[in-house]
Design a protein around this motif. Structure first.
Motif, PDB file in Angstrom:
ATOM      1  N   LEU A 191       0.808  -1.223   0.000  1.00  0.00           N
ATOM      2  CA  LEU A 191       0.000   0.000   0.000  1.00  0.00           C
ATOM      3  C   LEU A 191       0.842   1.275   0.000  1.00  0.00           C
ATOM      4  O   LEU A 191       0.351   2.337  -0.381  1.00  0.00           O
ATOM      5  CB  LEU A 191      -0.926   0.003   1.218  1.00  0.00           C
ATOM      6  N   LEU A 192       2.102   1.166   0.410  1.00  0.00           N
ATOM      7  CA  LEU A 192       2.984   2.327   0.449  1.00  0.00           C
ATOM      8  C   LEU A 192       4.022   2.299  -0.670  1.00  0.00           C
ATOM      9  O   LEU A 192       4.933   3.136  -0.701  1.00  0.00           O
ATOM     10  CB  LEU A 192       3.699   2.410   1.810  1.00  0.00           C
ATOM     11  N   ALA A 193       3.896   1.363  -1.578  1.00  0.00           N
ATOM     12  CA  ALA A 193       4.830   1.243  -2.720  1.00  0.00           C
ATOM     13  C   ALA A 193       4.066   0.629  -3.883  1.00  0.00           C
ATOM     14  O   ALA A 193       4.108  -0.577  -4.106  1.00  0.00           O
ATOM     15  CB  ALA A 193       6.031   0.373  -2.345  1.00  0.00           C
ATOM     16  N   ALA A 219       5.386  -3.513   4.467  1.00  0.00           N
ATOM     17  CA  ALA A 219       6.269  -2.336   4.573  1.00  0.00           C
ATOM     18  C   ALA A 219       7.128  -2.414   5.833  1.00  0.00           C
ATOM     19  O   ALA A 219       7.195  -1.460   6.623  1.00  0.00           O
ATOM     20  CB  ALA A 219       5.459  -1.044   4.532  1.00  0.00           C
ATOM     21  N   SER A 220       7.776  -3.574   6.000  1.00  0.00           N
ATOM     22  CA  SER A 220       8.669  -3.816   7.150  1.00  0.00           C
ATOM     23  C   SER A 220       7.972  -3.614   8.493  1.00  0.00           C
ATOM     24  O   SER A 220       8.603  -3.246   9.491  1.00  0.00           O
ATOM     25  CB  SER A 220       9.913  -2.919   7.068  1.00  0.00           C
ATOM     26  N   GLY A 221       6.664  -3.876   8.517  1.00  0.00           N
ATOM     27  CA  GLY A 221       5.901  -3.800   9.769  1.00  0.00           C
ATOM     28  C   GLY A 221       5.085  -2.537   9.918  1.00  0.00           C
ATOM     29  O   GLY A 221       4.212  -2.462  10.789  1.00  0.00           O
ATOM     30  N   LEU A 222       5.314  -1.535   9.061  1.00  0.00           N
ATOM     31  CA  LEU A 222       4.563  -0.288   9.180  1.00  0.00           C
ATOM     32  C   LEU A 222       3.069  -0.513   8.970  1.00  0.00           C
ATOM     33  O   LEU A 222       2.230   0.139   9.600  1.00  0.00           O
ATOM     34  CB  LEU A 222       5.098   0.723   8.164  1.00  0.00           C
ATOM     35  N   LEU A 223       2.719  -1.481   8.096  1.00  0.00           N
ATOM     36  CA  LEU A 223       1.313  -1.740   7.814  1.00  0.00           C
ATOM     37  C   LEU A 223       0.649  -2.679   8.826  1.00  0.00           C
ATOM     38  O   LEU A 223      -0.495  -3.063   8.654  1.00  0.00           O
ATOM     39  CB  LEU A 223       1.162  -2.289   6.394  1.00  0.00           C
ATOM     40  N   THR A 224       1.363  -3.008   9.887  1.00  0.00           N
ATOM     41  CA  THR A 224       0.719  -3.720  10.999  1.00  0.00           C
ATOM     42  C   THR A 224       0.039  -2.749  11.952  1.00  0.00           C
ATOM     43  O   THR A 224      -0.737  -3.157  12.815  1.00  0.00           O
ATOM     44  CB  THR A 224       1.737  -4.538  11.813  1.00  0.00           C
ATOM     45  N   THR A 247       5.848   8.722   7.327  1.00  0.00           N
ATOM     46  CA  THR A 247       5.449  10.059   6.895  1.00  0.00           C
ATOM     47  C   THR A 247       3.958  10.280   7.159  1.00  0.00           C
ATOM     48  O   THR A 247       3.220   9.347   7.499  1.00  0.00           O
ATOM     49  CB  THR A 247       5.703  10.221   5.392  1.00  0.00           C
ATOM     50  N   GLU A 248       3.508  11.516   6.967  1.00  0.00           N
ATOM     51  CA  GLU A 248       2.089  11.804   7.144  1.00  0.00           C
ATOM     52  C   GLU A 248       1.238  11.018   6.163  1.00  0.00           C
ATOM     53  O   GLU A 248       0.165  10.505   6.516  1.00  0.00           O
ATOM     54  CB  GLU A 248       1.839  13.313   6.973  1.00  0.00           C
ATOM     55  N   ASP A 249       1.683  10.930   4.915  1.00  0.00           N
ATOM     56  CA  ASP A 249       0.938  10.156   3.913  1.00  0.00           C
ATOM     57  C   ASP A 249       0.846   8.687   4.313  1.00  0.00           C
ATOM     58  O   ASP A 249      -0.204   8.048   4.156  1.00  0.00           O
ATOM     59  CB  ASP A 249       1.596  10.278   2.541  1.00  0.00           C
ATOM     60  N   ALA A 250       1.945   8.151   4.820  1.00  0.00           N
ATOM     61  CA  ALA A 250       1.948   6.742   5.228  1.00  0.00           C
ATOM     62  C   ALA A 250       1.019   6.520   6.414  1.00  0.00           C
ATOM     63  O   ALA A 250       0.256   5.541   6.456  1.00  0.00           O
ATOM     64  CB  ALA A 250       3.369   6.294   5.573  1.00  0.00           C
ATOM     65  N   LEU A 251       1.060   7.428   7.376  1.00  0.00           N
ATOM     66  CA  LEU A 251       0.197   7.285   8.549  1.00  0.00           C
ATOM     67  C   LEU A 251      -1.271   7.436   8.185  1.00  0.00           C
ATOM     68  O   LEU A 251      -2.143   6.815   8.808  1.00  0.00           O
ATOM     69  CB  LEU A 251       0.600   8.288   9.618  1.00  0.00           C
ATOM     70  N   PRO A 319      -1.189   8.646  -3.006  1.00  0.00           N
ATOM     71  CA  PRO A 319       0.109   9.337  -3.108  1.00  0.00           C
ATOM     72  C   PRO A 319       1.269   8.390  -3.451  1.00  0.00           C
ATOM     73  O   PRO A 319       2.325   8.865  -3.883  1.00  0.00           O
ATOM     74  CB  PRO A 319       0.301   9.927  -1.705  1.00  0.00           C
ATOM     75  N   PHE A 320       1.058   7.094  -3.278  1.00  0.00           N
ATOM     76  CA  PHE A 320       2.124   6.124  -3.543  1.00  0.00           C
ATOM     77  C   PHE A 320       1.907   5.399  -4.877  1.00  0.00           C
ATOM     78  O   PHE A 320       2.662   4.488  -5.216  1.00  0.00           O
ATOM     79  CB  PHE A 320       2.194   5.111  -2.398  1.00  0.00           C
ATOM     80  N   ALA A 321       0.863   5.776  -5.601  1.00  0.00           N
ATOM     81  CA  ALA A 321       0.527   5.091  -6.858  1.00  0.00           C
ATOM     82  C   ALA A 321       1.124   5.816  -8.053  1.00  0.00           C
ATOM     83  O   ALA A 321       1.450   6.994  -7.993  1.00  0.00           O
ATOM     84  CB  ALA A 321      -0.982   5.003  -7.007  1.00  0.00           C
TER      85      ALA A 321
END
Length: 321
Positions: A191-193, A219-224, A247-251, A319-321
Motif C-alpha cells: 500500500l505504500l509502494a 512495509a517492514s511492519g509499518l502496515l501492521t 510520513t504523514e501520507d503513510a500514517l 500518493p504512492f501510486a
C-alpha cells in the motif's frame, strides 16, 4: 497461538505447485528469530496449512557478523529435524550474498550448490535471480538458468529486482529460444509502494502468465499499525527499514487500514495482505519473528474485502501510486 481461517490453495502458473496464497518470508530466520523460535514459526505455519517458504542465500548478510546463509542453514536444519522437505514448496535466490554476488555461470553454479548444501536438499522448487547483473547479458542469463533447470537441481525460475526493460527481455528471450521461462516475479509492492509495480511490472506478469510474490508486503511492519511515531521504533531491529517511511501520507494509509480492519474485526496486517490479493497478486511474502504474529498473516488469505474497502485503501494510498 490461536488458529486463523485460511484460503484454499492456489496453483502457480505453468507448474504443479499448489500453495496457500501466503509466502512465508525467511529473512527473520537466524536474524530476529533464533533457531528455536524459527522452528516454532515454521511448525506453526505448516500446522495452519502453509507450505510455501521464501528465503535467499544473502539472508541475513545485513546483520552484524553475518555473511549470509543464516536463513538457509536454519531451514536446512528444520527440514532434517522434521523430515518434511517433500511437503514444502521452497524458494530461494542467488546473486546478492556478499561472497557470491552476480549471475555469471561460475558464480551461479557455485552459489546453487552451496545453497543446496545449507538447505540439506537436492533441489530448489523456485529459484530467483535476486538482482540483475548487467555485466551478464540477458541472453547469457537465460542460458545459464535454463541449464540449472535441466540439471534437475532447480524446478522453476523467478526474477526479482530487475528493471522492467531487462525483465521483459528475459521473458522474451526465454520464450523465443524455447528455454525455461520464469514462472514468477518478486516485486516490491504494498500500500505504500504501488507505482513501480502497477505501472511497469504488473503488465509483464499478465503478458507472460507469471505468478506475483510481492515482498515488503507489510512495509517492514509499518502496515501492521504498530509503528505510529519515531519513538515506537526505538530498539526495533527494523528501525532502519521503517523510519524514513514514517510520513504523514503513510500514517494516513495506516489510519484507513485500521478503520477497514475494525469493520472486519481483523488486524491491519490481515487487511494489508487481503488488499494485495484483491489486486491480483499470487502469494504475498510476509515474515513472522514469532509464532504469535502468524495468525494475522494467515487470516489475510481468507479475508474478503468489499469493493468499497478496496476503493478506500486505493484512495488513501494514491500518493504512492
Amino acid at each position: 497461538m490461536t488458529s486463523a481461517p485460511t484460503a484454499s490453495l492456489t496453483r502457480l502458473p505453468r507448474t504443479d505447485l499448489e500453495v496457500l496464497p501466503l509466502n512465508l518470508g525467511g529473512n527473520t530466520f537466524g536474524w530476529t528469530s533464533d533457531r528455536e523460535t524459527s522452528f516454532a514459526v515454521l511448525d506453526a505455519f505448516v500446522a495452519a496449512g502453509g507450505s510455501f517458504i521464501d528465503t535467499a542465500d544473502a539472508y541475513a548478510a545485513w546483520a552484524e557478523g553475518s555473511e549470509g546463509g543464516d536463513s538457509e542453514t536454519v531451514l536446512g536444519e528444520w527440514f532434517e529435524a522434521r523430515g518434511n522437505r517433500e511437503e514444502i514448496v521452497l524458494a530461494t535466490k542467488v546473486g546478492a550474498k556478499p561472497s557470491r554476488t552476480g549471475l555469471s555461470a561460475a558464480n551461479v553454479e557455485a552459489a546453487l550448490d552451496e545453497s543446496l548444501e545449507r538447505l540439506r536438499t537436492d533441489r530448489i522448487d523456485l529459484y530467483y535471480a535476486h538482482y540483475d547483473d548487467e555485466e551478464v547479458s540477458i541472453e547469457e542469463q537465460v542460458r545459464i538458468a535454463d541449464g540449472l533447470v535441466r540439471s534437475g537441481r532447480v524446478r522453476h525460475l523467478g526474477l526479482s529486482n530487475f528493471s522492467p526493460e531487462r525483465m521483459r527481455e528475459w521473458f522474451e528471450v526465454a520464450t523465443r529460444e524455447g528455454l525455461t521461462v520464469p514462472v514468477a516475479i518478486q516485486p516490491h509492492y504494498n500500500l505504500l509502494a504501488r507505482a513501480a509495480y502497477e505501472k511497469d511490472y504488473a503488465p509483464i506478469a499478465r503478458e507472460f502468465d507469471a505468478a506475483v510474490m510481492p515482498y515488503f508486503s507489510l512495509a517492514s511492519g509499518l502496515l501492521t499499525g504498530k509503528y505510529r511515531t519515531k519513538e515506537d521504533l526505538e530498539g526495533r531491529a527494523r528501525k532502519g527499514m521503517v523510519e524514513d517511511n514514517l510520513t504523514e501520507d503513510a500514517l494516513a494509509v495506516v489510519d484507513v487500514l485500521t478503520e477497514v480492519a475494525a469493520t472486519h474485526d481483523a488486524e491491519p496486517a490481515s487487511v494489508a495482505i487481503a488488499w494485495l490479493l484483491a489486486k491480483g497478486t499470487t502469494a504475498p511474502i510476509a515474515s513472522a519473528s514469532t509464532p504469535e504474529q502468524l495468525p494475522a498473516l494467515l487470516a489475510g488469505t481468507a479475508l474478503e474485502l468489499s469493493a468499497q474497502d478496496v476503493a478506500a485503501l486505493d484512495e488513501a494510498s494514491a500518493p504512492f501510486a
